[in-house]
Write an enzyme that holds these catalytic residues in place. Structure first.
Site, PDB file in Angstrom:
ATOM      1  N   SER A  96      17.273  49.709 -33.164  1.00 29.03           N
ATOM      2  CA  SER A  96      16.366  48.875 -33.935  1.00 29.03           C
ATOM      3  C   SER A  96      16.856  47.436 -34.024  1.00 29.03           C
ATOM      4  CB  SER A  96      16.232  49.447 -35.350  1.00 29.03           C
ATOM      5  OG  SER A  96      15.543  48.555 -36.208  1.00 29.03           O
TER       6      SER A  96
ATOM      7  N   THR B  79       7.666  46.329 -30.834  1.00 23.55           N
ATOM      8  CA  THR B  79       6.896  46.908 -31.936  1.00 23.55           C
ATOM      9  C   THR B  79       5.894  45.892 -32.478  1.00 23.55           C
ATOM     10  OG1 THR B  79       8.700  48.387 -32.540  1.00 23.55           O
ATOM     11  CG2 THR B  79       7.053  47.942 -34.232  1.00 23.55           C
TER      12      THR B  79
ATOM     13  N   TYR C 172      10.874  43.334 -32.958  1.00 24.83           N
ATOM     14  CA  TYR C 172       9.665  43.072 -33.734  1.00 24.83           C
ATOM     15  C   TYR C 172       9.025  41.751 -33.316  1.00 24.83           C
ATOM     16  CZ  TYR C 172      11.070  46.674 -37.124  1.00 24.83           C
ATOM     17  OH  TYR C 172      11.414  47.851 -37.732  1.00 24.83           O
TER      18      TYR C 172
END
Length: 378
Positions: free
Chosen positions: A106, A155, A129
């Protein structure tokens, strides 16, 4: 306690973790309707049982995005996974490598890109992101590529954080958060020693590397609020496709029109996902959304899925609905919190065994034989 399923891992994690961490992983947005539907709708998918089909040899291996996988499963990106076991992202990446599947790091991990990739030989996947700070995005992409990473999971379903009521009640957010977290840790001494004391630094490693200073839990929500970007559109993100030399998976697709946009964008694949029910409550479960997306773009790019997968049986269901592979999120976090690397390895062995049972009883000897014909449409 006896561990025989993901539900058992969940209960063990609930006992071991301070509440602010358990509920961060376990919870969803608003009233959590979509979170529950993800599990319930997938569980209602009926498989077609077959007998006397000679399934003595059952192979789980497959190839997705040109990458060989021991089974059609990858570890999903989960923020702050390093808080669930000591240097948790490293432990989970090692377990994934041993199992022959990809691990996805992540953006908001504790362990930075370089630390995790150094711990394994297999290139990990990196999740990014959509952020206002384009400098951070470019820096993260450059660091990932330099580390040997060639698959980016982009994402797109988090332009703003979903309203997660549990976080306010648990102490992760809200008033007196640091004090509440401290006292919760005191009541969970095994976690406090393993992670709280020996798992330092408790800093978001990728963000800290960019800012040049530690970024802890108290800074986490503020940084997120400042940097998620609701203004971005497909055209604005095109520079990422042009900048990144490797494969790109677009994660967070729940609508066929958006899947077609991902094809135009030049994505190599998509992850059909509602963020595990953590963003917009009330949307379709992934199991409900997946078939129409498969109908729209199958053959144009790779189709993966997540949200609601809790067993190897669920993996087979997702494959029968049209996914080429699935990502495990909550399930792996429960296992990581329970037993670290060994816990994740045990979960992945359990998933593989459950897949073999499901394939044997549906007459499939290889992954390519899990198709729409595996479903009982009655």
């Amino acid at each position: 306690m006896i561990i025989a399923s993901t539900a058992d891992f969940r209960e063990a994690a609930r006992r071991r973790l301070p509440p602010f961490l358990f509920h961060y992983a376990d919870g969803g947005a608003y009233a959590e309707h979509t979170l529950r539907r993800n599990v319930a709708d997938l569980g209602e998918i009926a498989l077609r049982q077959r007998v006397l089909k000679n399934v003595a040899e059952c192979a789980l291996s497959t190839t997705v995005l040109g990458e060989e996988m021991a089974m059609p499963v990858a570890i999903a990106p989960v923020g702050m996974a390093g808080m669930y076991a000591r240097r948790g992202e490293v432990q989970a990446a090692r377990a994934a490598e041993r199992a022959g599947i990809p691990f996805t790091l992540s953006t908001v991990s504790l362990c930075p890109i370089e630390e995790v990739q150094r711990a394994v030989r297999r290139p990990i996947w990196f999740q990014l992101y959509v952020l206002k700070d384009r400098g951070f995005m470019k820096s993260a992409l450059e660091r990932a590529w330099a580390a040997g990473i060639t698959t980016l999971v982009f994402t797109v379903d988090l332009p703003v954080p979903g309203a997660r009521y549990r976080d306010a009640h648990s102490g992760l957010a809200g008033p007196r958060g640091p004090a509440r977290r401290f006292f919760q840790a005191l009541l969970h001494p095994r976690w406090a020693l393993d992670v709280g004391l020996l798992g330092r630094p408790h800093s978001l490693g990728n963000i800290a590397a960019y800012l040049g200073r530690p970024v802890g839990l108290d800074d986490y929500t503020a940084w997120i609020a400042r940097n998620f970007d609701p203004a971005i559109a497909w055209a604005d993100a095109q520079w990422i496709r042009e900048f990144w030399k490797g494969k790109i998976l677009i994660k967070g697709i729940l609508d066929a029109e958006d899947a077609r946009e991902a094809v135009k964008f030049g994505a190599d694949g998509i992850v059909v996902s509602n963020h595990g029910g953590r963003q917009l409550d009330g949307v379709l479960s992934t199991a409900r959304a997946l078939p129409r997306i498969v109908d729209a773009v199958k053959g144009d790019l790779a189709i993966l899925a997540d949200s609601g997968v809790r067993s190897g049986l669920d993996v087979v269901r997702m494959l029968a609905l049209g996914a080429e592979a699935v990502l495990l999120g909550r399930a792996y976090v429960y296992a990581l919190a329970t037993g670290g690397e060994a816990g994740v390895a045990r979960l992945l062995r359990l998933i593989a065994q459950e897949m073999r049972v499901a394939m044997t009883l549906t007459g499939a000897t290889r992954i390519s034989e899990i198709t729409a014909a595996t479903l009982d449409r009655a």
